[in-house]
Design an enzyme around this catalytic site. Structure first.
Site, PDB file in Angstrom:
ATOM      1  CG  ASP A 178      70.606 -20.425  -6.881  1.00  0.00           C
ATOM      2  OD1 ASP A 178      70.641 -20.246  -5.684  1.00  0.00           O
ATOM      3  OD2 ASP A 178      71.139 -20.153  -8.018  1.00  0.00           O
TER       4      ASP A 178
ATOM      5  CE  LYS B 101      74.714 -18.759  -8.074  1.00  0.00           C
ATOM      6  NZ  LYS B 101      73.437 -18.387  -7.934  1.00  0.00           N
TER       7      LYS B 101
END
Ligand code: ATR
Length: 280
Positions: free
Chosen positions: A107, A70
């Protein structure tokens, strides 16, 4: 059908053993009449650049990124959306037809949408408590700071990491509390969010005394394997309201689907049934 009409997307990670993302995105592609497929691609840490070049060459519309890439993907991208920049992490990439790439982070959106959809009446008159200081904690803090709460408390085994989050994104509205004081904070919190890996299959449970919490307190665990973690079981046994982590996975996926296809997909009963079946 031309190759361009067949839309491809993927998730990259390492190791990529179990991921539910293909189930979710392939369900939505079929539901919204998009001809294409979403597949999983294991990508080793030293192959990110090559993997990205291959996905561009194949004309993918974009991809998701899971651990451990990420952060590592960022230098390979052309642009970052504001939330991804604030998070310092990307979970969704859009590839334009000319190969230009933009990194997004959905997220936090997923975490808040799951709470909002399940328990829109969660208490906002008291502080929220974020447990942990990894990427998910940062996402939770960012989402919660946008709500009209008195403040957001963060606690982590390694206090320094919580301090970094409070300093970087807290805007003076985040309070860092020692790990050993977490039970005292739980007493006054309206919302408790576990973002650590504690409670996940194979890990110790999170030790948190929620027995004296006010009855309207909401306990949210982003761990979804198992679906009902020991923390959530305990909260239910004490009559508290709970939110499981599965919805966060679905709503972050929904925001990614919107980035690629400009359609906000629905978490319908068929998808719920399919996902819950995985855990039975
Ligand atoms: P992510 O980025 O996916 O949120 P991460 O960066 O691996 O995950 O963070 C995991 C979190 O679980 C951290 O807050 C970690 O605490 P530390 O910062 O002290 O490492 C927390 N965690 C993991 N094992 C733990 C344990 N045994 N006790 C308490 N916290 C733990």
């Amino acid at each position: 059908m031309s190759e361009r009409d067949f839309k491809k997307a993927a998730v990259i990670g390492w190791p990529l053993t179990h991921t539910l993302s293909p189930v979710i995105h392939n369900h939505w592609m079929a539901k919204y009449g998009i001809s294409g497929c979403y597949e999983k691609r294991p990508v080793a840490p030293d192959s990110i650049g090559d993997a990205l070049a291959a996905m561009k060459a194949e004309g993918l519309v974009g991809f998701n990124i899971t651990v451990p890439h990420k952060e590592a993907i960022i230098p390979h991208l052309d642009k970052l959306a504001p939330l991804a920049r604030l998070m310092g992490a990307v979970n969704t990439v859009k590839i334009e037809p000319d190969g230009k790439t933009t990194g997004f982070n959905t997220d936090g959106i997923g975490l808040m949408a799951n709470l909002q959809q399940n328990l829109p009446s969660w208490p906002k008159d008291r502080p929220a408590m974020v447990i942990g200081a990894g990427g998910a904690a940062r996402a939770a803090a960012l989402g919660l700071l946008n709500e009209n709460l008195p403040f957001v408390v963060i606690t982590n085994r390694t206090r320094e990491k919580a301090e970094v989050i409070a300093k970087e994104i807290g805007r003076g509205r985040m309070v860092v509390v020692d790990w050993k004081e977490r039970n005292d904070v739980a007493l006054t919190a309206g919302l408790i969010v576990n973002t650590t890996v504690l409670g996940m299959h194979g890990n110790d449970p999170l030790e948190l005394d929620i027995s004296k919490c006010a009855k309207d307190t909401v306990v949210y665990d982003i761990v979804y394997q198992p679906l009902v973690t020991p923390l959530l079981k305990d909260a239910e046994a004490h009559g508290l309201r709970t939110v499981t982590g599965l919805g966060m996975l679905v709503y972050q996926a929904a925001a990614a689907f919107k980035v690629w296809f400009d359609i906000m997909p629905e978490y319908d009963d068929e998808l719920r049934e399919r996902l819950e079946a995985v855990f039975r």
